[in-house]
Design a protein around this motif. Structure first.
Motif, short mmCIF file in Angstrom:
data_model
loop_
_atom_site.label_atom_id
_atom_site.label_comp_id
_atom_site.label_asym_id
_atom_site.label_seq_id
_atom_site.Cartn_x
_atom_site.Cartn_y
_atom_site.Cartn_z
N PRO A 343 -10.09 5.60 1.17
CA PRO A 343 -9.08 4.58 1.35
C PRO A 343 -9.42 3.36 0.00
O PRO A 343 -8.55 2.84 -0.35
CB PRO A 343 -9.78 4.04 2.55
CG PRO A 343 -10.50 4.98 3.17
CD PRO A 343 -11.04 5.95 2.39
N ILE A 344 -10.54 3.25 -0.34
CA ILE A 344 -10.90 2.29 -1.55
C ILE A 344 -9.99 2.68 -2.72
O ILE A 344 -9.52 1.83 -3.56
CB ILE A 344 -12.43 2.18 -1.94
CG1 ILE A 344 -13.08 1.94 -0.56
CG2 ILE A 344 -12.64 1.20 -3.06
CD1 ILE A 344 -13.10 0.47 -0.31
N MET A 345 -10.00 4.12 -2.82
CA MET A 345 -9.23 4.71 -3.95
C MET A 345 -7.75 4.10 -3.99
O MET A 345 -6.99 4.20 -4.67
CB MET A 345 -9.31 6.27 -4.01
CG MET A 345 -10.56 6.63 -4.95
SD MET A 345 -10.44 6.52 -6.33
CE MET A 345 -9.20 7.95 -6.98
N VAL A 346 -7.38 4.36 -2.69
CA VAL A 346 -5.81 4.11 -2.25
C VAL A 346 -5.49 2.77 -2.85
O VAL A 346 -4.56 2.51 -3.52
CB VAL A 346 -5.39 4.42 -0.74
CG1 VAL A 346 -4.14 4.10 -0.73
CG2 VAL A 346 -5.68 6.00 -0.49
N ALA A 347 -6.48 1.89 -2.22
CA ALA A 347 -6.24 0.58 -2.54
C ALA A 347 -6.22 0.07 -3.89
O ALA A 347 -5.48 -0.84 -4.42
CB ALA A 347 -7.09 -0.47 -1.55
N ASN C 306 -2.80 -7.29 5.21
CA ASN C 306 -3.37 -7.42 3.77
C ASN C 306 -2.37 -6.55 2.75
O ASN C 306 -2.00 -6.94 1.84
CB ASN C 306 -4.77 -6.85 3.74
CG ASN C 306 -5.54 -7.22 2.39
OD1 ASN C 306 -4.75 -8.01 1.75
ND2 ASN C 306 -6.56 -6.45 2.11
N ILE C 307 -2.24 -5.43 3.44
CA ILE C 307 -1.39 -4.39 2.51
C ILE C 307 0.27 -4.63 2.39
O ILE C 307 0.84 -5.10 1.37
CB ILE C 307 -1.59 -3.04 2.89
CG1 ILE C 307 -3.09 -2.74 2.49
CG2 ILE C 307 -0.50 -2.18 2.03
CD1 ILE C 307 -3.29 -1.44 3.43
N MET C 308 0.65 -5.09 3.35
CA MET C 308 2.21 -5.33 3.63
C MET C 308 2.66 -6.46 3.16
O MET C 308 3.86 -6.53 2.53
CB MET C 308 2.68 -4.83 5.03
CG MET C 308 2.28 -3.46 5.47
SD MET C 308 2.66 -3.29 7.33
CE MET C 308 4.26 -2.96 7.23
#
Lengths: 394, 355, 367
Positions: A343-347, C306-308
């Protein structure tokens, strides 16, 4: 005595009944079929489309993403492997040789960790492919914390079903008080944490010994169970900073071990809750007969109880595994480089200077999704059995 | 009053299969108005399927169902004017007894006053008018059974359907409820179709019994005729406790040939593999070398008013109903004699009765 | 003591060894940090060369959220209340008082009464904030945004999830296919869900672009309108969590005795009557439990906003966890811990109230 009979006559139906009444039991009227399949089709589309979009985006190049929507590969855009090349072939460290070497290093470093009390083996830290590192990190952390969580959780759940516990309410109070004192001493008076912790622990055992008999009010199994399950209410953000400080104090930041423990504790309430119900449903006769045959408590648990709850155990394990695999917020705080998970890679793909590199991000999401979809198909057998309901029935 | 007259029910060549499994094979059956008909069979015989097809809970693969003059083959259960008592009683756990009984009236939007009166009547008929405010979980098995009956009666249907309604009760209560059920049916006069695997229930309750096996109707007749004149070997062995004795052998002319013995048969013919049937009460133990068969005693059981003597003749074990003062030891040689006019002969291959 | 002796000793103390690991883990990694967090919340924390330095400031960090410089961020703009806001707040207060009075008359115990007073106080407080912000035309803060996600999100997810479960309990073909398909979103990482929806609903490059063009929205963006952005987050959250409600409610529906349904069919009830009279009353206990579980998880929402939307526009989609996270990133650890603690209190009071007054009641009446 009323002598009339109460009949339903087929003739006078309302409009709704005319449209939706089934022709026979176990069938649906044409109108009901249209509505039902229409809704199901709509929802299927709603579920599939975002996943489909992620998958095709992983095969687009920058142009195909940025120049407006393209829907069908080969028809309105030419799929490329650009995004994948970024992760696998452009990265000089991402070839089969280094992947094999990574397995060796993993084994080597684990051995080093196990032997660390005896001899010091310097860990090897090669420069390796980032995706590969994140994937192994996710896998190792996910599997290890699941194993830890399920074993500790089922032991506790089983214990709460078969043993009687009567912890003293007063002892819990003493513990809270000493914990607070320790925290205050460390934070405001600058006493090293291990000194205050040792002092608090020693005091606790002394006081529990000395005062334990005076405390009258005691708690039962139900209270312990409720206490464990209620930990799920705790928002991670409340404990995350202190946990960060704690791991910093013992030098475990950015290690697998830190995430393994935190994930295991986070999911412990779910495991205890689900497994408690499965264990409570077991007949006690088998265990009693094994006891008469001379089996030990652990032997009974391992040879008799666990195999009997296999379907529930499998469902719980897979659920925990999925939660660990997808976890984000703890990973953000507790891993910076070495222990980074998927998930950190994605972010991380969000942080580029050229805006979000959607195609590269989607490639990583696809890598993350594949094992999970496979698990969904395995889990389907248990979903079908409604195993998950067991816990909700309360 | 329509229900008093009773309504006939017709199964016309009803067949049912689930996938490749044929559960019912062209069942044709006429139920008389006001009749108490019992469908009797072992599990898997298709009896419950037949009942559920009549209720409309299953759809027949082929054939027609008639209730009265009306064909209901493709009619929803609720328009068939039948009510059903389930083996599990199917009481709604979140509704009180009164609400359970009144549910059929509620969905028919019967005025409240009329509902209350009807619920009281039905409850009084099964003697549960004291329990109307309780929930099913607060009732005993027998009381739940009565609530299920009251719910079936309250709307005065043309046909009652009962699917093993007594099988969840203990033996003593079952006998009691059996008598009440029979009394109630004869006062109401409503056509009743009752499914059971218990031959005692079938014999005591029914006007007529239909015996099913593997989806095929074996015999449809009064209890007495079924006992005294079974249509085939299956019926002969299914009815009667202890079951009918069988002796394997062959039929040659008018005598039945078995290992070293010859019995005069009530019929004549020539069949190489035949079975001689005799009910335990139609056999007697006699002195050795006398009677029809030579045998030795296998075991002796005192029942109370009689003794059951199991004897071994050739390869066959026979049970003989003897007086309660019978005495004999295991292994003792004896003879068995039959009452000739009450013997049956069956074809071993087909199980058919030779008449 | 030999090996056999050790085994014997362990076996005799199995009672302790079975439960100790779980208890110790929770004490160290959940209970202890929770208390540790209080110290952060009550201090001004400074980074120094040798670590952190705490200065005790009493409740300053908390007060800042309610009345100080952080008020607009946490509560919203509460200082000018319109007539509608007043009316609503008074109505809420009246309802709470009436409820307290009634439980007092019905003979609640002292413990019960204390709990009710806390629940009622929280209810009145939230009612007042709602009256002062939304109903008076003022922007609201992260507290109400979080509650919006919890209440509206759970409601939407429960209704749609139960609806889908009802559909799948009907005699349709391909039941197993739909079951697996509808389950999948639950297993996808929330991060992936957030980015996927950001792409799919992108106004200029997303797949629905022709549609946005047709209704004249080409120049618009989700992140410019507070309400659109909030519903945008709810959409992503629902896509992920409806499967959970669906799978549990489907199991509950299939758990209702088939005999009872058939009895009702023979007795003349229609499908809707069967659902209303027979099925629904029997699955209510499961339904409220599902809502409770969903609520507990919904309070923790952070990844999706946070993302959207990164919490924007402004703070319109910022949940309390995100609020605390942003404060932590700004190195204001004291306020960060205070907001986190307020979230904990809110979660506990709301979930405990729901559990005590709704779930327990349903579970008891089902027994």
């Amino acid at each position: 005595m009323s002598e009339s009979s109460f009949k339903l006559v087929e003739g006078n139906k309302s409009l709704m009944e005319r449209l939706f009444e089934p022709p026979a039991i176990g069938k649906m009227s044409a109108m009901a079929k249209v509505v039902a399949y229409g809704l199901l089709a709509f929802w299927s589309l709603f579920v599939i489309f975002p996943i489909y979009w992620v998958i095709i985006t992983a095969f687009k190049d920058a142009g195909a993403v940025n120049q407006g929507p393209f829907y069908v590969p080969f028809v309105d855009f030419q799929p490329t492997l650009d995004a994948w090349r970024v992760h696998f072939s452009v990265d000089a460290n991402c070839d089969l040789y280094s992947i094999g070497r990574q397995f060796f290093l993993l084994a080597y470093n684990s051995l080093g960790f196990v032997l660390s009390p005896v001899v010091t083996i310097a860990p090897m830290e090669p420069q390796i492919c980032k995706v590969y590192l994140a994937f192994t990190n996710s896998l190792v952390i996910g599997l290890a914390s699941t194993a830890l969580c399920v074993s500790v959780g089922s032991l506790a759940a089983y214990a709460l079903v078969r043993f009687q516990y009567k912890p003293k309410f007063g002892n819990a109070l003493v513990f809270v008080l000493l914990a607070l004192l320790m925290i205050l001493a460390t934070s405001y008076m600058g006493i090293p944490w291990y000194v205050s912790a040792a002092a608090a622990l020693a005091l606790f055992f002394l006081l529990a010994r000395a005062l334990g008999k005076r405390f009258k009010a005691s708690l039962g199994n139900g209270d312990i169970l409720f206490w464990i399950i209620s930990q799920r209410i705790l928002p991670p953000i409340v404990v995350i900073i202190p946990i960060y400080m704690m791991f910093q104090a013992v030098g475990l930041l950015d290690t697998h071990l830190a995430l393994i423990i935190v994930y295991a504790v986070g999911n412990l309430p779910i495991v205890v809750w689900l497994m408690h119900d499965f264990f409570a449903g077991l007949p006690i006769e088998l265990e009693e007969s094994a006891q008469l045959d001379g089996a030990s408590r652990f032997g009974i648990f391992w040879d008799i109880v666990l195999p009997l709850t296999r379907p529930g155990l499998a469902a719980t394990t897979l659920l925990t595994l999925i939660l660990n695999w997808n976890e984000y917020i703890f990973a953000v705080f507790l891993s910076t480089a070495k222990a980074q998970t998927m998930p950190i890679m994605v972010a991380a793909k969000n942080a580029g200077e050229k805006g979000i590199l959607w195609w590269e991000m989607c490639a990583i999401i696809v890598i993350m999704i594949i094992p999970v979809i496979l698990m969904a198909i395995i889990l389907q057998r248990y979903i079908a059995k409604g195993v998950l309901l067991g816990a909700v029935k309360g | 009053m329509s229900s008093k007259a009773g309504v006939p029910v017709t199964f016309d060549k009803i067949a049912k299969s689930f996938g490749h499994v044929q559960v019912l094979e062209e069942l044709s059956l006429q139920v008389q108005p006001g009749e108490f008909l019992v469908l009797l069979g072992a599990s898997g015989s298709g009896k419950t399927t037949a009942l559920r097809i009549l209720a409309g809970l299953e759809t027949a693969t082929s054939g027609r169902i008639l209730i009265g003059e009306r064909e209901v083959t493709n009619v929803l259960p609720k328009y068939r004017d039948v009510s059903m008592v389930f083996q599990s009683y199917a009481l709604y756990p979140h509704k009180t007894v009164a609400e359970n009984i009144g549910f059929p009236l509620k969905v028919r939007k019967v005025p409240l006053a009329e509902q209350t009166a009807a619920i009281r009547d039905a409850a009084a008929q099964v003697q549960i008018d004291q329990l109307l405010d309780r929930y099913p979980r607060q009732l005993s098995g027998g009381q739940r059974q009565r609530v299920a009956l009251a719910r079936a009666m309250v709307r005065r249907p043309s046909v009652f359907l009962m699917d093993e309604p007594l099988s969840n009760l203990d033996a003593k209560l079952r006998g009691h409820m059996r008598a009440e059920l029979k009394h109630m049916q004869s006062t109401l006069g409503t056509t009743t179709i009752y499914v059971t695997h218990d031959q005692i229930e079938a014999m005591t309750l029914a006007h007529r019994v239909a015996i099913l096996e593997k989806g095929v109707l074996q015999q449809l007749d009064t209890p007495a005729n079924i006992y005294n004149d079974p249509a085939n070997l299956f019926v002969a062995q299914f009815i009667g406790s202890p079951p009918m004795n069988v002796v394997h052998g062959s039929l040659e002319g008018s005598s039945f040939q078995t290992s070293g013995a010859r019995v005069t048969a009530p019929v004549s013919g020539r069949i190489s593999k035949a079975i001689l049937g005799a009910r335990p009460e139609d056999c007697t133990v006699v002195a050795p070398a006398k009677g029809d068969l030579k045998a030795e005693i296998y075991t002796v059981e005192l029942i109370g008013d009689h003794t059951l003597v199991t004897v071994k003749a050739g390869q066959d074990l026979l049970t003989v109903k003897a007086p309660k003062d019978f005495s004999g030891n295991t292994g003792e040689n004896i003879g068995v004699s039959f009452s000739r006019e009450r013997l049956f002969v069956f074809d071993t291959e087909s199980g058919a009765r030779i008449r | 003591m030999g090996a056999a002796g050790l085994g014997e000793w362990i076996d005799r103390h199995a009672r302790t060894f079975f439960i100790a690991p779980a208890v110790v883990l929770i004490l160290i990694f959940a209970i202890f940090p929770t208390f540790y967090s209080i110290v952060f919340a009550l201090s001004r924390v400074k980074f120094t060369g040798s670590g952190l330095r705490f200065r005790f400031v009493w409740f300053d960090n908390f007060l800042a959220q309610f009345s100080g410089n952080e008020q607009a961020h946490f509560l919203g703009k509460v200082n000018d209340m319109g007539p509608l806001g007043w009316a609503f707040s008074l109505l809420v207060a009246g309802l709470a008082l009436w409820w307290l009075y009634r439980s007092w008359r019905n003979g609640a115990t002292w413990v019960g009464m204390t709990g009710r007073v806390i629940s009622a106080a929280m209810f009145v407080f939230v009612g007042w904030i709602l009256g002062a912000t939304l109903l008076s035309g003022n922007p609201w803060g992260t507290l109400l945004t979080t509650l919006f996600y919890v209440i509206v999100g759970c409601l939407v997810q429960f209704v749609i999830g139960t609806g889908l479960a009802f559909l799948c309990s009907q005699p349709i073909s391909g039941k197993n296919f739909f079951r697996v398909l509808f389950f999948i979103p639950l297993m996808i990482t929330p991060l992936g869900v957030g980015y996927a929806f950001k792409m799919v609903l992108d106004i200029t490059k997303g797949p629905l672009q022709p549609l946005w063009d047709a209704i004249g929205l080409q120049g618009w963006a989700w992140s410019t309108d507070a309400w659109a952005a909030r519903w945008f987050v709810i959409l992503g959250d629902s896509w992920q969590w409806i499967p959970f409600v669906f799978i549990v409610m489907l199991a509950a529906l299939e758990n209702v005795s088939k005999d009872q349904i058939e009895a009702a069919e023979v007795d003349g009830a229609s499908s809707i009557e069967i659902f209303r009279e027979i099925t629904w009353p029997q699955i209510v206990p499961v339904a409220v439990t599902v809502i409770l579980i969903r609520m507990i998880e919904a309070f923790k929402i952070v990844d999706l906003p946070n993302i959207m939307t990164s919490g924007g526009p402004g703070i319109a989609t910022e949940s309390m966890t995100l609020h605390s996270y942003f404060l932590w990133r700004a190195n204001d650890m004291g306020s960060s811990a205070a907001v986190a603690y307020l979230l904990l209190i809110l979660t506990v009071v709301v979930c405990a109230s729901f559990f005590n007054y709704v779930v327990l009641g349903q579970l008891r009446s089902a027994k």
